[in-house]
Design an enzyme around this catalytic site. Sequence first.
Site, PDB file in Angstrom:
ATOM      1  N   CYS A   1       3.199  19.268   4.050  1.00 24.45           N
ATOM      2  CA  CYS A   1       3.195  20.659   3.609  1.00 24.45           C
ATOM      3  C   CYS A   1       2.066  20.861   2.612  1.00 24.45           C
ATOM      4  O   CYS A   1       2.073  20.295   1.531  1.00 24.45           O
ATOM      5  CB  CYS A   1       4.533  21.012   2.964  1.00 24.45           C
ATOM      6  SG  CYS A   1       4.643  22.744   2.527  1.00 24.45           S
TER       7      CYS A   1
ATOM      8  N   ASN B   1       3.324   4.430  13.739  1.00 23.34           N
ATOM      9  CA  ASN B   1       4.307   4.683  12.687  1.00 23.34           C
ATOM     10  C   ASN B   1       4.996   6.034  12.833  1.00 23.34           C
ATOM     11  O   ASN B   1       6.165   6.176  12.512  1.00 23.34           O
ATOM     12  CB  ASN B   1       3.672   4.573  11.299  1.00 23.34           C
ATOM     13  CG  ASN B   1       2.382   5.341  11.181  1.00 23.34           C
ATOM     14  OD1 ASN B   1       1.419   5.081  11.919  1.00 23.34           O
ATOM     15  ND2 ASN B   1       2.329   6.291  10.269  1.00 23.34           N
TER      16      ASN B   1
ATOM     17  N   GLN C   1       3.667  -1.784  11.928  1.00 27.93           N
ATOM     18  CA  GLN C   1       5.019  -1.451  12.383  1.00 27.93           C
ATOM     19  C   GLN C   1       5.557  -2.488  13.366  1.00 27.93           C
ATOM     20  O   GLN C   1       6.726  -2.840  13.332  1.00 27.93           O
ATOM     21  CB  GLN C   1       5.031  -0.070  13.054  1.00 27.93           C
ATOM     22  CG  GLN C   1       4.810   1.084  12.107  1.00 27.93           C
ATOM     23  CD  GLN C   1       5.966   1.304  11.141  1.00 27.93           C
ATOM     24  OE1 GLN C   1       7.119   0.998  11.440  1.00 27.93           O
ATOM     25  NE2 GLN C   1       5.651   1.826   9.973  1.00 27.93           N
TER      26      GLN C   1
ATOM     27  N   GLY D   1      -1.053  -3.497   3.473  1.00 25.80           N
ATOM     28  CA  GLY D   1      -1.476  -3.306   4.854  1.00 25.80           C
ATOM     29  C   GLY D   1      -2.744  -2.475   4.928  1.00 25.80           C
ATOM     30  O   GLY D   1      -3.654  -2.767   5.715  1.00 25.80           O
ATOM     31  N   SER D   2      -2.811  -1.446   4.104  1.00 25.87           N
ATOM     32  CA  SER D   2      -4.010  -0.592   4.081  1.00 25.87           C
ATOM     33  C   SER D   2      -5.245  -1.413   3.761  1.00 25.87           C
ATOM     34  O   SER D   2      -6.322  -1.171   4.322  1.00 25.87           O
ATOM     35  CB  SER D   2      -3.856   0.511   3.028  1.00 25.87           C
ATOM     36  OG  SER D   2      -2.764   1.346   3.328  1.00 25.87           O
TER      37      SER D   2
ATOM     38  N   THR E   1      -7.299 -13.588  -8.184  1.00 24.05           N
ATOM     39  CA  THR E   1      -6.308 -14.662  -8.239  1.00 24.05           C
ATOM     40  C   THR E   1      -5.157 -14.345  -7.299  1.00 24.05           C
ATOM     41  O   THR E   1      -4.600 -13.253  -7.336  1.00 24.05           O
ATOM     42  CB  THR E   1      -5.793 -14.837  -9.689  1.00 24.05           C
ATOM     43  OG1 THR E   1      -6.914 -15.160 -10.505  1.00 24.05           O
ATOM     44  CG2 THR E   1      -4.750 -15.929  -9.785  1.00 24.05           C
TER      45      THR E   1
ATOM     46  N   HIS F   1       6.126  -5.270   3.405  1.00 22.14           N
ATOM     47  CA  HIS F   1       7.231  -4.343   3.087  1.00 22.14           C
ATOM     48  C   HIS F   1       7.752  -3.609   4.312  1.00 22.14           C
ATOM     49  O   HIS F   1       8.769  -2.919   4.240  1.00 22.14           O
ATOM     50  CB  HIS F   1       6.852  -3.378   1.964  1.00 22.14           C
ATOM     51  CG  HIS F   1       5.958  -2.241   2.340  1.00 22.14           C
ATOM     52  ND1 HIS F   1       6.433  -0.965   2.509  1.00 22.14           N
ATOM     53  CD2 HIS F   1       4.634  -2.183   2.552  1.00 22.14           C
ATOM     54  CE1 HIS F   1       5.418  -0.171   2.813  1.00 22.14           C
ATOM     55  NE2 HIS F   1       4.315  -0.882   2.845  1.00 22.14           N
TER      56      HIS F   1
END
Length: 383
Positions: free
Chosen positions: A329, A155, A183, A72-73, A241, A205
């Site tokens: 974090c 998301n 999403q 997707g990126s 390919t 995915h």
Amino acid sequence: MPDPIYLDYAATTPVLPEVIDAMLPWFGEQFGNPGSVHRWGQKADAALNRARRDIAAVLNCAASEVVFTGAGSEADNLALRGVMMAAHIANRGNHFITTNAEHEAVLATAEQLAAHYGFDLTILPVDAFGQVSATQVAAAIRHDTVLVSVIWGNNEIGTLNDLPAIAEVCRALGVLLHSDGLQAAGQLNPDVTALGVDLLSIGAHKFYGPKGVGALYVRSGVDLLPSQTGGGQEGGLRAGTSNVPLAVGMAAAFTAAHERRDAQAAHYRHLRDMLIDGICQRIPDVRLTGHPTARLPNHASFVFRGIDGNDLLMQLDLAGIAASSGSACKTGNPEPSAVIRALGIDDEWGLGSLRLTVGRHTTESDIAFVLDTLPGIVARMRG
Ligand SMILES: *Cc1c(COP(=O)(O)O)cnc(C)c1O
């Protein structure tokens, strides 16, 4: 100890058994290169074309408008880089627009194009629900604007943007509209004509297909500079390919996602609303993040005052619940996510973000377990 409960379907989904079955032959005896002339090649090429047609049927577009990518990126990258570079070469303008609640695949790409490639970027601020309006987009469009990129379903906070309204403005002003549909496209109707988009990113995915494969819908006539050069695969837009098994799996998963789409979405909304209502009733100092109604069917997200979101995720994991948080974090210095901050939520609340996303395997008793478990964890953490 009961079986652990997975409530992180927005991060990724398990591959459906029938999708695995559809892919297997293309990893095995049907191994041909779709670019080869002989019978192995012909079979692989036919499978690739069938996958493209099946995806196009769900998107309500032509097969030639579907470009397979490696994620997707990558689809987001191809859309932004491809459109802006092609416009630059043709001297059609230098300016593009996005929002401050995009996935990093869009935002980091946009920021790089602005910082290092000389493009001019406007980042629109979302409102307290995480939406941008068509009016905001119209006001930001200039004579040299080429592209607008607005996420469809967020998301982190689940908010849906009104793409048809934004598309109307873009079309009237002669500007292209891209949307990150990662999403939403597996849960809502991704008819590109109804949405009005010129480019739409999807990824397998997120809808029970394999990882490592996505696609970009590119409306016929939209000019893109290929961001990966080499052989002429994917209409010359994405050299390499073709990954036949993953394309076949993506098509099987996308078709399956849309066969019972409305019933599935209704079921997700029911489970989602149990979570939202239950958590807001049982826990003090909690707020829903994102839009209360214009949100992804499977998506519940919150902030808890005075809670560290990462600690909360660890406590939930120990209790057998897999969830997610928006905050990253950074070496002992936790910071709320940029999307949470974009909503105008202060850090006392924003550090305590939680995302629970339901999916095909979620049951009402899973939700009941969360509603029984979470209040005690939050109370203990606050105490
Ligand atoms: C998952 C996701 C992406 C990235 O997709 P990948 O296939 O993991 O690269 C981009 N945008 C949104 C909204 C997503 O949810």
